[in-house]
Design an enzyme around this catalytic site. Structure first.
Site, PDB file in Angstrom:
ATOM      1  N   LYS A 175      45.630  65.678  71.005  1.00 43.84           N
ATOM      2  CA  LYS A 175      45.239  66.690  70.061  1.00 43.84           C
ATOM      3  C   LYS A 175      43.626  67.447  70.998  1.00 43.84           C
ATOM      4  O   LYS A 175      43.455  68.450  70.624  1.00 43.84           O
ATOM      5  CB  LYS A 175      44.727  66.070  68.685  1.00 43.84           C
ATOM      6  CG  LYS A 175      43.718  66.923  68.084  1.00 43.84           C
ATOM      7  CD  LYS A 175      44.514  68.305  67.586  1.00 43.84           C
ATOM      8  CE  LYS A 175      43.454  68.988  66.311  1.00 43.84           C
ATOM      9  NZ  LYS A 175      43.986  70.240  66.383  1.00 43.84           N
ATOM     10  N   LYS A 244      32.109  69.113  68.546  1.00 41.70           N
ATOM     11  CA  LYS A 244      32.428  67.943  68.581  1.00 41.70           C
ATOM     12  C   LYS A 244      33.624  67.457  69.382  1.00 41.70           C
ATOM     13  O   LYS A 244      33.851  66.582  70.257  1.00 41.70           O
ATOM     14  CB  LYS A 244      32.843  67.223  67.139  1.00 41.70           C
ATOM     15  CG  LYS A 244      32.999  65.646  67.172  1.00 41.70           C
ATOM     16  CD  LYS A 244      34.603  65.535  66.829  1.00 41.70           C
ATOM     17  CE  LYS A 244      35.060  66.470  65.675  1.00 41.70           C
ATOM     18  NZ  LYS A 244      36.515  66.213  65.525  1.00 41.70           N
TER      19      LYS A 244
END
Length: 307
Positions: A175, A244
């Site tokens: 991911k 992030k």
């Protein structure tokens, strides 16, 4: 009564609401835990879900728990807190973490879960809240083979494209690679439309020429729906979350000893917008911020391109 396992779901926000709703509609008993926004919680309770008072209580009642939060510290809190999953879990509990998380944290939590007889599956998501509601998300899954087979029917409720990419931790690693590519695209398209505007090429012309060429792709189309079409909801993924994810990508590269010039460069754009307090803006809005850094207003450039 049902012979289906009882499912828990922590984090019923933009992505989690649709996922949880599809699990509920597939006939699974569902316990949910939301945050401050009552709307998705009340909606799911109205459809038959049970609201859990804590992750600990959920762990006592459920066979499989989904987590869909924003970052690893939040996941660690619901796992390790005094009212967390580890405090209430029973032997054999499976935790499916759909958060885009730090793989180092994931592997540490997996070890703690295994010590108590549980199993960790990392199954982060691709696509948008629309696909979450439609049950057609992408999922990249890290899990032992036997555990993957156990959770696969559940994943089928909310995912249309499921890839088992290896053991626990590999889902989150994959991911991060995916989000590095997508945020790299966002940075590249941002620079292209801003540079184009500075040298006399309108955003519409960039969209037309690139969009009709082999360089087009689904992310380009979504990005341009905002950059040119000014559709604020074209891609509802916050710059804060993107920032992030790029931090996690760069940390993964550092741990692996890999030179990562592109990911490091992309991180600075998103970190800048987050640092000035605009992290709640969505990813395609990066183009507005970089335009301002270069002395132009992208909305005005779009209007000019209409004449």
């Amino acid at each position: 009564m049902t012979d289906k396992p009882t499912i828990g779901f922590i984090g019923v926000g933009l992505m989690g609401h649709g996922m949880a709703r599809n699990i509920l509609q597939a006939g699974y008993p569902l316990h949910i835990k939301g945050n401050r926004n009552r709307t998705p919680v009340d909606d799911l309770v109205g459809q038959g879900a049970v609201e859990a008072e804590s992750p600990k209580a959920m762990a006592k009642a459920c066979d499989i728990i989904h987590i869909c939060l924003s970052n690893s510290p939040q996941v660690e809190e619901v796992m390790r807190g005094p009212d967390g999953i580890l405090a209430g879990m029973k032997d054999g509990l499976i935790v499916v973490d759909a958060t885009t998380a730090d793989p180092t944290s994931t592997l540490a939590l997996a070890a703690e879960l295994a010590e108590k007889g549980g199993h960790m599956v990392d199954a982060p998501l691709g696509r948008t809240p629309k696909e979450a509601e439609d049950g057609t998300l992408d999922a990249m899954v890290g899990a032992e083979d036997a555990i993957f087979e156990k959770v696969k029917p559940l994943l089928d409720c909310w995912a249309g494209n499921i890839n088992h990419v290896g053991p626990t931790g590999n889902g989150h690693k994959m991911k991060l690679l995916m989000n590095f590519i997508s945020m790299g695209y966002a940075s590249l398209y941002t620079e292209a439309v801003v540079l184009g505007a500075k040298v006399g090429i309108t955003p519409q012309q960039v969209n037309q020429v690139i969009g009709s060429s082999r360089l087009s792709n689904g992310f380009f189309e979504t990005f341009m729906r905002y950059a040119v079409g000014r559709d604020r909801d074209a891609h509802k993924f916050s710059i804060a979350n993107a920032s992030k994810d790029l931090r996690y990508v760069n940390a993964m590269a550092a741990d692996a000893g890999v030179v990562n010039v592109m990911a490091a460069a992309a991180r600075h754009y998103f970190a800048h917008v987050d640092a000035i307090g605009q992290g709640g803006d969505y990813v395609p809005m990066l183009s507005d911020h970089v335009a301002r850094l270069n002395g132009i207003d992208m909305a005005e450039e779009v209007e000019k391109g209409k004449t």
